[in-house]
Motif scaffolding. Sequence first.
Motif, PDB file in Angstrom:
ATOM      1  N   ASP A  33       0.817  -1.224   0.000  1.00 13.82           N
ATOM      2  CA  ASP A  33       0.000   0.000   0.000  1.00 13.82           C
ATOM      3  C   ASP A  33       0.849   1.272   0.000  1.00 13.82           C
ATOM      4  N   ILE A  34       2.069   1.162   0.500  1.00 15.84           N
ATOM      5  CA  ILE A  34       2.957   2.330   0.444  1.00 15.84           C
ATOM      6  C   ILE A  34       3.219   2.669  -1.019  1.00 15.84           C
ATOM      7  N   PHE A  35       3.524   1.633  -1.779  1.00 12.08           N
ATOM      8  CA  PHE A  35       3.839   1.855  -3.190  1.00 12.08           C
ATOM      9  C   PHE A  35       2.595   2.246  -3.978  1.00 12.08           C
ATOM     10  N   ARG A  36       1.504   1.564  -3.704  1.00 13.05           N
ATOM     11  CA  ARG A  36       0.257   1.899  -4.411  1.00 13.05           C
ATOM     12  C   ARG A  36      -0.152   3.337  -4.145  1.00 13.05           C
ATOM     13  N   SER A  37      -0.027   3.757  -2.884  1.00 10.01           N
ATOM     14  CA  SER A  37      -0.408   5.134  -2.530  1.00 10.01           C
ATOM     15  C   SER A  37       0.467   6.122  -3.286  1.00 10.01           C
ATOM     16  N   TYR A  38       1.770   5.853  -3.221  1.00  7.18           N
ATOM     17  CA  TYR A  38       2.681   6.790  -3.854  1.00  7.18           C
ATOM     18  C   TYR A  38       2.459   6.842  -5.366  1.00  7.18           C
ATOM     19  N   ILE A  39       2.398   5.668  -5.992  1.00  8.75           N
ATOM     20  CA  ILE A  39       2.261   5.642  -7.458  1.00  8.75           C
ATOM     21  C   ILE A  39       0.967   6.322  -7.897  1.00  8.75           C
ATOM     22  N   SER A  40      -0.125   6.065  -7.199  1.00 10.38           N
ATOM     23  CA  SER A  40      -1.379   6.685  -7.655  1.00 10.38           C
ATOM     24  C   SER A  40      -1.354   8.199  -7.451  1.00 10.38           C
ATOM     25  N   ASP A  41      -0.693   8.632  -6.405  1.00  6.33           N
ATOM     26  CA  ASP A  41      -0.589  10.072  -6.170  1.00  6.33           C
ATOM     27  C   ASP A  41       0.269  10.748  -7.248  1.00  6.33           C
ATOM     28  N   GLU A  42       1.424  10.155  -7.474  1.00  4.44           N
ATOM     29  CA  GLU A  42       2.361  10.750  -8.421  1.00  4.44           C
ATOM     30  C   GLU A  42       1.806  10.703  -9.849  1.00  4.44           C
ATOM     31  N   LEU A  43       1.252   9.556 -10.216  1.00  4.84           N
ATOM     32  CA  LEU A  43       0.727   9.437 -11.576  1.00  4.84           C
ATOM     33  C   LEU A  43      -0.469  10.374 -11.774  1.00  4.84           C
ATOM     34  N   SER A  44      -1.203  10.601 -10.702  1.00  2.75           N
ATOM     35  CA  SER A  44      -2.326  11.529 -10.801  1.00  2.75           C
ATOM     36  C   SER A  44      -1.826  12.932 -11.130  1.00  2.75           C
ATOM     37  N   LYS A  45      -0.745  13.327 -10.495  1.00  3.91           N
ATOM     38  CA  LYS A  45      -0.165  14.647 -10.782  1.00  3.91           C
ATOM     39  C   LYS A  45       0.305  14.729 -12.223  1.00  3.91           C
ATOM     40  N   ILE A  46       0.935  13.658 -12.699  1.00  5.79           N
ATOM     41  CA  ILE A  46       1.492  13.667 -14.054  1.00  5.79           C
ATOM     42  C   ILE A  46       0.400  13.613 -15.110  1.00  5.79           C
ATOM     43  N   SER A  47      -0.632  12.793 -14.858  1.00  6.01           N
ATOM     44  CA  SER A  47      -1.620  12.518 -15.903  1.00  6.01           C
ATOM     45  C   SER A  47      -2.909  13.316 -15.764  1.00  6.01           C
ATOM     46  N   GLY A  48      -3.156  13.839 -14.583  1.00  3.98           N
ATOM     47  CA  GLY A  48      -4.424  14.529 -14.354  1.00  3.98           C
ATOM     48  C   GLY A  48      -5.580  13.571 -14.083  1.00  3.98           C
ATOM     49  N   VAL A  49      -5.300  12.243 -14.076  1.00  7.22           N
ATOM     50  CA  VAL A  49      -6.364  11.265 -13.779  1.00  7.22           C
ATOM     51  C   VAL A  49      -6.553  11.206 -12.261  1.00  7.22           C
ATOM     52  N   ASP A  50      -7.794  11.095 -11.830  1.00  7.09           N
ATOM     53  CA  ASP A  50      -8.098  11.024 -10.405  1.00  7.09           C
ATOM     54  C   ASP A  50      -7.404   9.802  -9.770  1.00  7.09           C
ATOM     55  N   ARG A  51      -6.812   9.990  -8.595  1.00  7.22           N
ATOM     56  CA  ARG A  51      -6.089   8.846  -8.027  1.00  7.22           C
ATOM     57  C   ARG A  51      -7.024   7.721  -7.559  1.00  7.22           C
TER      58      ARG A  51
END
Length: 606
Positions: A33-51
């Motif tokens: 969940d540490i990785f999932r949280s981080y990846i969804s947060d970061e990718l959301s910033k990059i892509s604009g897709v809701d985390r």
Amino acid sequence: MASTTDLTARLQKLGISDFPAYPKAQPDLNPVDIFRSYISDELSKISGVDRDLIFPALEYTSNPERGDMVIPVPRLRVKGAKPDVLAKGWADKFPANKYVDSVTANGMFLQFTYSAKLLFNIVINDILTLKTDFGRSDVGKGQTVVVEFSSPNIAKPFHAGHLRSTIIGGFLSNLHEKHGYKVERINYLGDWGKQFGLLAVGFERYGSREKLQSDPINHLFEIYVKVNQEKDNELATNDGKSETDDLARQYFRKMEDGDEKYLTLWQELRDMSIEKYKETYKRLNIEYDSYSGESQVPKEKIARVMKELKEKNLVTEDKGALLVDFAKYNKKLGKTLVQKSDGTTLYLTRDVGEAIKRYETYKFDKMIYVIGSQQDLHTAQFFKIIELMGYEWASKLQHVNFGMIKGMSTRKGTVVFLSTIIEETKDAMHEVMKKNEIKYAQVEDPDKVADLVGLSAIMVQDMQSKRNLNYEFDWSRMLSFEGDTGPYLQYAHSRLRSMERNANFTEKELLNANWDLLTEPIAATLIRTLASWPDVTSTALKNLEPSTILTYLFKMTHIVSSCYDVLWVMGQERELAIARMALYSAARQVLYNGLVLLGITPVDRM
Ligand code: ARG
């Protein structure tokens, strides 16, 4: 309860100060969940897709060469752009950092490889501090689940179907408990019906108090067989008339009327059988919260079921008997009898009454029935009746079914009682152990070990394939130490235990190991696998398949065994030995947790 030391503080020590915890995640219990949280947060910033869209879209890879997790980009439903182009663009903007070693695009997939360094730092610590809590979660907090399983019939053999129900049900109960549910374990005995009148008549003729005391299960079965033969003989020679059968019917009638005199013997037989069952269940690490049974369904409940069925116009009459016809709702369900023409109740009606009683008692959020596939129709019918009666909790009922065990007989080929199978397995295991004389001499209590390893053999054989598959009961394969068997897992556990004993490092030393020394790829493979354990138990909670756990345990122990060739502990420099031993200890703990979850007692030596 053990808990990880404050995760934020631990991450800070590793130079991570801005961990974006995801609301539904439990990063302090589940490292992934540490990785999932981080990846969804970061990718959301990059892509604009809701985390919230990204988090659940992260999937395990089937092939370790593709990293730890992938996102199939189409799942993010970004309009007007090609998924492969998006994947490529996002991967370019997503740098490797403290969380991830790499992010790459592969066609429409975005692949992530976690930082091995972070994994070693977090996961081993989590496992060694959480111990048996590694793999648990809070998803079921505040909810009650009733699990009904085993449910043998008194005075009849405990057949293979009961064995599977027992094993699978025990596992499902443990699994729900691990995920925070309050679990009610119920055994619904076959302890009512005309056959108990027959048994009483038989007992009066050839029962023995002594035998009943010493071995009630076998004695009752003996009587049952004998009295049935007598009845059948009479029927055959007497123009279809049987005095024994008439007596049995009268006897049961009195029981149904609640005549104390006729209930005493039955009560005694029931109590004694339960005492014996309890001993056997205990060997399988199972303890029931309640021994219910067909006899325990209150008459008023049945009366109420019949009344409501009539009021709702759900029954039709046929020669004095009452039926429910499901044709209007579901052709496959056919029709079924709910009351015989003589007014007596049936297995099915009792199930409906019992379910109502249980809902009133437990207000369950879910009720699981672990019953073999032969009763698929029966179960579907009584679930449907409850739904048609208008009980909204009908949707909370779940049938967990399973296929048949073929050819389960004792080695001598006679009728099967569970305790006999367990005893025979133990003896056979003991013989196998004796073959290795040197090792055998070192085992302190070989009888106990043979019992535990034997039990693991039975249980693993039962749980390693998908529930709905039939399987062949195979003595030699089951007892083998090679291949994917219970003894193999027990051996893997005892070997890791023995390493721990020989190395003899303190917990503090292990927790403060220098993870930078774990550089071999096989170590990284192992830590990635260990990290996924909490997710594996969550998957099992969804599919209710014990094989999910076993497939994982076999995969993990195979990796451990490859580690033995490369990651030596004995004769290494102390610092290196400690780091490797910490990894092995973590693996040992996860294997332990898995076995216990399945209902198996891990052995320390064998
Ligand atoms: N005693 C039954 C049998 O041996 C199994 C009971 C299953 N549970 C139920 N609620 N019908 O076939």
